[in-house]
Motif scaffolding. Structure first.
Motif, PDB file in Angstrom:
ATOM      1  N   GLY A 103       0.836  -1.201   0.000  1.00  0.00           N
ATOM      2  CA  GLY A 103       0.000   0.000   0.000  1.00  0.00           C
ATOM      3  C   GLY A 103       0.867   1.245   0.000  1.00  0.00           C
ATOM      4  O   GLY A 103       1.765   1.377  -0.824  1.00  0.00           O
ATOM      5  N   ILE A 104       0.635   2.136   0.947  1.00  0.00           N
ATOM      6  CA  ILE A 104       1.429   3.372   1.007  1.00  0.00           C
ATOM      7  C   ILE A 104       2.771   3.133   1.715  1.00  0.00           C
ATOM      8  O   ILE A 104       3.599   4.024   1.806  1.00  0.00           O
ATOM      9  N   GLN A 105       2.940   1.911   2.210  1.00  0.00           N
ATOM     10  CA  GLN A 105       4.167   1.585   2.940  1.00  0.00           C
ATOM     11  C   GLN A 105       5.142   0.838   2.025  1.00  0.00           C
ATOM     12  O   GLN A 105       4.726   0.010   1.222  1.00  0.00           O
ATOM     13  N   THR A 106       6.433   1.134   2.169  1.00  0.00           N
ATOM     14  CA  THR A 106       7.458   0.365   1.468  1.00  0.00           C
ATOM     15  C   THR A 106       8.252  -0.386   2.522  1.00  0.00           C
ATOM     16  O   THR A 106       8.723   0.215   3.488  1.00  0.00           O
ATOM     17  N   GLN A 107       8.361  -1.691   2.310  1.00  0.00           N
ATOM     18  CA  GLN A 107       9.084  -2.515   3.288  1.00  0.00           C
ATOM     19  C   GLN A 107      10.373  -3.067   2.696  1.00  0.00           C
ATOM     20  O   GLN A 107      10.581  -3.040   1.485  1.00  0.00           O
ATOM     21  N   SER A 108      11.176  -3.647   3.558  1.00  0.00           N
ATOM     22  CA  SER A 108      12.365  -4.357   3.100  1.00  0.00           C
ATOM     23  C   SER A 108      11.925  -5.675   2.477  1.00  0.00           C
ATOM     24  O   SER A 108      10.952  -6.289   2.926  1.00  0.00           O
ATOM     25  N   ALA A 109      12.658  -6.120   1.446  1.00  0.00           N
ATOM     26  CA  ALA A 109      12.399  -7.460   0.904  1.00  0.00           C
ATOM     27  C   ALA A 109      13.087  -8.486   1.790  1.00  0.00           C
ATOM     28  O   ALA A 109      12.632  -9.618   1.926  1.00  0.00           O
ATOM     29  N   ALA A 110      14.196  -8.086   2.395  1.00  0.00           N
ATOM     30  CA  ALA A 110      14.916  -9.014   3.279  1.00  0.00           C
ATOM     31  C   ALA A 110      14.222  -9.078   4.638  1.00  0.00           C
ATOM     32  O   ALA A 110      13.572  -8.117   5.069  1.00  0.00           O
ATOM     33  N   HIS A 111      14.371 -10.220   5.267  1.00  0.00           N
ATOM     34  CA  HIS A 111      13.683 -10.462   6.527  1.00  0.00           C
ATOM     35  C   HIS A 111      14.637 -10.239   7.692  1.00  0.00           C
ATOM     36  O   HIS A 111      15.656 -10.909   7.814  1.00  0.00           O
ATOM     37  N   LEU A 112      14.294  -9.270   8.526  1.00  0.00           N
ATOM     38  CA  LEU A 112      15.122  -8.985   9.702  1.00  0.00           C
ATOM     39  C   LEU A 112      15.048 -10.162  10.675  1.00  0.00           C
ATOM     40  O   LEU A 112      13.957 -10.644  10.985  1.00  0.00           O
ATOM     41  N   ASP A 113      16.201 -10.595  11.143  1.00  0.00           N
ATOM     42  CA  ASP A 113      16.216 -11.665  12.139  1.00  0.00           C
ATOM     43  C   ASP A 113      17.364 -11.440  13.121  1.00  0.00           C
ATOM     44  O   ASP A 113      18.532 -11.629  12.787  1.00  0.00           O
ATOM     45  N   LEU A 114      17.014 -11.011  14.321  1.00  0.00           N
ATOM     46  CA  LEU A 114      18.030 -10.745  15.347  1.00  0.00           C
ATOM     47  C   LEU A 114      17.999 -11.805  16.451  1.00  0.00           C
ATOM     48  O   LEU A 114      18.421 -11.549  17.586  1.00  0.00           O
TER      49      LEU A 114
END
Lengths: 333, 296
Positions: free
Chosen positions: B215-226
């Motif tokens: 939608g109006i948001q752009t996210q990372s394609a990579a998945h954050l994993d800490l």
């Protein structure tokens, strides 16, 4: 209605005033401002000179302090505020709460303009900054429609400044991590979107590959005129598609000349020209067009018409030589 | 340290949202944030639906927080926001200064979400005085940054939450990228984003996954994993590790993290439990002060 122009250096400042700017905004030569490109900005001595020059011509000069201090390094930002107060600059443009707090308590007579980096897009947010820090003016992010700008202007207790012309930022400013996601440097802390050291143009036959920190942002014909490479204006391939496309926005500049009467009617107090990283020639050309347009409007508001040569001049210095009304126009959204 | 569940960023069907939170009641997740934070045009769940879900989760012993919108532009969105703040029961997560202003006026405490620009301790202390009880670290900041904030000049009086698992929201725009992709305008978007419950992946012309359109948001394609950093976070005094869900299976994942935390707490003498993510498209760069998309 003030015409506020960019001054990346003294030559641009002089060009802006020569062409009729009412005020300019500038930053110090360090990471306290969001355009910390090499070769740009002012030393404290140059800032003193700039302020003197502006005031001798009856013009105004604002200090842009629009990055967020890093913990443990706040003193650089505080010193910049002290300097602005000492030089009697006409306003401080800032976004960080701790800086607004520091400036409003120590220098209550130094006008505070809320930077676009604070991303205040609604009445309650504006009230927050006005009540807590007595801001006098707010710069609106380039995400509001003309109707939303009008609604805000009608009800806001602070003056409003809008972007009138220049590179189009399509995200809520100050809350965009696209540059830091790819390069590691954030406009909010490091001071620039797509830092130049991460940009690489690579020729491949008759193609030009644009890379940002080695990530391929775009591929174009070698003779095509290129805008400055930012993540949001690249061409990517969407899921289930085979062709690359501008999924977010294409290289284009904002030009609101056609909205001038509406902005004036709404009571917008200042029109901001973007481009501290651009040349003095750009500043002079753009300022001259806008000075003429504003004067022509003020002389006879009902008969205002955009002149073709104004838009031609502005298109020539626009990204990809294309201009848009961006989010001001609902259809764009 | 406890596990929290971030609000769902995507436009899921109401039945899918209901199922998701039903399953969450069976988990050991401590704190659950819920609400529409991305787009006010997504009306599959309304204010009362969220209150119902919050009440249900609360009855199952969950700490519930109502998350509010990240980009507020219209008066109608402010009116809706006021309803959330004034709900009379649950705390709110402010994702725009507007929510802080309204909470402050009502003399209510609030949590600062990750899209509030908090970049230094002085600003956090000011917000704490205004009623901030907890803050979620902005996505682009690092462990070193957090360490400075937590220890200088002294331990803060507010709680700290770090997003540790999920796709990273990178930006918000007036423009709906999902609608644009399908040739629709935002005003007549047909809520097309409901057909993309994980967003739309965008690759570079070298087939590198880069972004995710939501939608109006752009996210990372990579998945954050800490996950591998949990031991360090416990030692630093981080109060919450946030899981941002993109699938119902993430509840199971969050539950596993609860077990991992309790194991680490009971076996603090064990060597660091460093594991690398099995996800081929994982990222953790921000935590190490590098480009967000990198995997260190």
């Amino acid at each position: 209605m003030e015409l506020l122009c960019p001054a990346g250096n003294l030559a641009s400042l002089k060009a802006a005033f020569r062409a009729g700017a009412d005020a300019v905004y500038l930053g110090l030569k360090n990471d306290t401002n969001a355009r910390s490109f090499a070769g740009l900005n002012f030393t404290p001595e140059q800032m003193k000179q700039a302020t003197k020059l502006a005031h001798s011509q009856g013009r105004k000069v604002f200090l842009t302090l629009n990055t967020y201090p890093k913990p443990g390094e706040e003193s650089r930002w505080y010193q910049a505020i002290d300097l602005a107060a000492q030089l009697q600059m006409d306003a401080l443009i800032t976004a960080d709460i701790s800086l607004l707090d520091y400036a409003s308590r120590r220098y209550p007579h130094l006008p505070l303009h809320l930077s676009v980096q604070a991303s205040a897009t609604n009445l309650a947010a504006l009230e927050f900054y006005q009540q807590a820090f007595n801001i006098e003016r707010a710069v609106l992010p380039r995400v509001l429609s003309m109707k939303q700008v009008k609604d805000l202007a009608k009800n806001s207790s602070v003056d409003l400044e809008v972007f009138a012309f220049g590179s189009l930022c399509i995200m809520a400013e100050g809350r965009c991590h696209l540059s830091s996601y790819v390069t590691g440097q954030s406009p909010n802390t490091g001071g620039s979107c797509s830092p130049a050291k991460h940009v690489r143009w690579q020729e491949d036959g008759n193609q030009c590959l644009t890379r940002l920190n080695e990530i391929l942002i775009d591929t174009s014909n070698i003779d095509q005129q290129l805008g400055y490479p930012v993540v949001c204006k690249g061409r990517y391939i969407a899921e289930n598609e085979s062709q690359a496309d501008y999924l977010l926005e294409s290289p284009t500049s904002l030009n609101t000349l056609s909205l001038l009467p509406q902005l004036a009617n709404a009571g917008i107090c200042s029109l901001k020209i973007e481009g501290r990283q651009r040349s003095p020639v750009y500043v002079e050309q753009v300022t001259r067009v806008w000075r003429e347009a504003i004067d022509s409007y003020l002389a006879n508001p009902n008969a205002f018409t955009e002149l073709a040569r104004w838009n031609e001049t502005l298109a020539k210095v626009s990204e990809g030589q294309v201009t848009t009304l961006g989010a001001y126009e609902r259809q764009w959204q | 340290m406890k596990i929290s569940l971030a609000p769902i960023n995507y436009c899921w069907e109401k039945t899918a949202v209901d199922d998701f939170y039903q399953q969450a009641t069976q988990s050991r997740i401590d704190t659950i944030y819920l609400g529409e934070t991305v787009c006010s045009r997504r009306r599959l769940l309304k204010f009362n639906d969220y209150i119902e879900l919050a009440t249900m989760l609360n009855a199952h012993g969950k700490n519930v927080i109502l998350s509010t919108m990240a980009l507020i532009e219209a008066q109608s969105e402010l009116t809706e926001l006021k309803k959330y703040v004034d709900n009379g029961e649950f705390s709110i997560e402010a994702n725009d200064m507007a929510a802080i202003q309204i909470a402050q006026q009502a003399n209510l405490p609030f949590i600062c979400g990750p899209s509030i620009n908090n970049y230094n301790r002085a600003s956090l202390d000011i917000l704490h005085k205004m009623g901030m009880s907890r803050f979620v670290m902005p996505f682009e900041l690092s462990k070193a940054w957090l360490d400075t904030v937590l220890n200088h000049p002294n331990r803060p009086g507010f709680e700290v939450e770090v997003t540790g698992y999920g796709y990273i929201p990178l930006a918000h725009s007036a423009r709906c990228f999902t609608a644009k992709h399908f040739g629709l305008s935002k005003d007549n978007c047909e809520t097309i984003c409901r057909q993309h419950p994980k967003g739309i992946l965008a690759q570079t012309q070298e087939q590198q996954s880069l972004l995710r359109l939501n939608g109006i948001q752009t996210q990372s394609a990579a998945h954050l994993d800490l996950t591998s950093e949990i031991a360090d976070m416990i030692a630093m005094g981080v109060n919450f590790f946030r899981v941002s869900p993109n699938d119902i299976h993430d509840i199971k994942r969050a539950d596993e993290l609860v077990s991992l935390i309790s194991h680490l707490k009971n076996h603090s003498d064990e060597a660091d439990n460093k594991t690398t993510s099995s996800n081929v498209n994982a990222c953790n760069g921000y935590w190490f002060g590098q480009a967000g998309l990198q995997q260190v």
